[in-house]
Design an enzyme around this catalytic site. Structure first.
Site, PDB file in Angstrom:
ATOM      1  N   HIS A  64       2.858  -0.709  17.518  1.00 10.17           N
ATOM      2  CA  HIS A  64       3.441  -0.629  16.162  1.00 10.17           C
ATOM      3  C   HIS A  64       4.949  -0.496  16.240  1.00 10.17           C
ATOM      4  CE1 HIS A  64       3.984   0.849  11.969  1.00 10.17           C
ATOM      5  NE2 HIS A  64       2.871   0.175  11.764  1.00 10.17           N
ATOM      6  N   ILE A  70       8.259   1.251  15.190  1.00  8.03           N
ATOM      7  CA  ILE A  70       8.405   2.010  13.941  1.00  8.03           C
ATOM      8  C   ILE A  70       7.241   2.990  13.870  1.00  8.03           C
ATOM      9  CG2 ILE A  70       8.392   1.883  11.418  1.00  8.03           C
ATOM     10  CD1 ILE A  70       9.486  -0.986  11.667  1.00  8.03           C
ATOM     11  N   GLY A  73       3.751   4.990   8.842  1.00 10.50           N
ATOM     12  CA  GLY A  73       3.918   5.873   7.684  1.00 10.50           C
ATOM     13  C   GLY A  73       2.780   6.859   7.520  1.00 10.50           C
ATOM     14  N   VAL A  74       1.556   6.424   7.826  1.00  5.30           N
ATOM     15  CA  VAL A  74       0.417   7.338   7.694  1.00  5.30           C
ATOM     16  C   VAL A  74       0.556   8.533   8.632  1.00  5.30           C
ATOM     17  CG1 VAL A  74      -1.170   5.601   6.812  1.00  5.30           C
ATOM     18  CG2 VAL A  74      -1.040   5.995   9.259  1.00  5.30           C
ATOM     19  N   GLU A  78       0.658  12.450   7.830  1.00  4.20           N
ATOM     20  CA  GLU A  78      -0.132  13.413   8.623  1.00  4.20           C
ATOM     21  C   GLU A  78       0.749  14.564   9.110  1.00  4.20           C
ATOM     22  OE1 GLU A  78      -3.072  15.415  10.802  1.00  4.20           O
ATOM     23  OE2 GLU A  78      -3.330  13.890   9.254  1.00  4.20           O
TER      24      GLU A  78
END
Length: 172
Positions: A64, A70, A73-74, A78
């Protein structure tokens, strides 16, 4: 003769409220899924500020994205939830018997990419809290810029989940 020496104050980082060993005692997460490295501010039952140092060797950067890493976002959301868990679980006397799990994510916004070398400053504020559930507003900053924000809800459940406990979790 007058002394004209100038002194300059150097700002030193404040001593962490929780180091990684303290966080291990509060949260059940471990590498590679523990996403906070230390806690620098904590106001009981109200707010917390945690730090995540983002390094190139994080396992998710392999895919990723290999040419432009990067932080997903999840995982930032978290990290917000884990910081909130570190705040709230300090108030739970039988925390070894319970887990704090997500029950909702609302208004998640991703404002800028988080890349290796960044330091996330995760600020979480308690909006509502009962001993079994909470609603938290979190923002993750890189420097003075908001990288991500979300409203998260969570709930305490037994660590040993039977079918009845899992069904009641689905109803929320």
């Amino acid at each position: 003769m007058m002394n004209t020496t100038q002194t300059t104050e150097v700002e030193t980082p404040s001593k962490p409220v929780m180091e990684i060993g303290d966080i291990f005692k509060i949260l059940p997460h471990r590498y590679p899924f523990l996403l906070i490295d230390r806690v620098v501010e904590l106001e009981r039952k109200k707010r917390i500020v945690a730090i995540k140092n983002v390094t190139f060797n994080e396992p998710y950067f392999q895919g990723h994205f290999p040419d432009k890493p990067i932080m997903p976002g999840v995982l930032i959301v978290e990290a917000i939830a884990q910081a909130g868990g570190a705040l709230l679980m300090t108030e739970v006397p039988n925390r070894d018997e319970l887990l704090m799990v997500f029950t909702g994510i609302e208004r998640a916004r991703f404002r800028r990419p988080v890349v290796p070398g960044d330091q996330l400053r995760i600020e979480v504020e308690v909006l509502a809290w009962r001993m079994t559930a909470a609603r938290l507003q979190g923002k993750a900053y890189v420097g003075d810029k908001v990288a991500a924000e979300a409203l998260v809800t969570c709930r305490l459940v037994p660590r040993v989940m039977g079918a009845a406990n899992a069904e009641s979790l689905e109803e929320t």
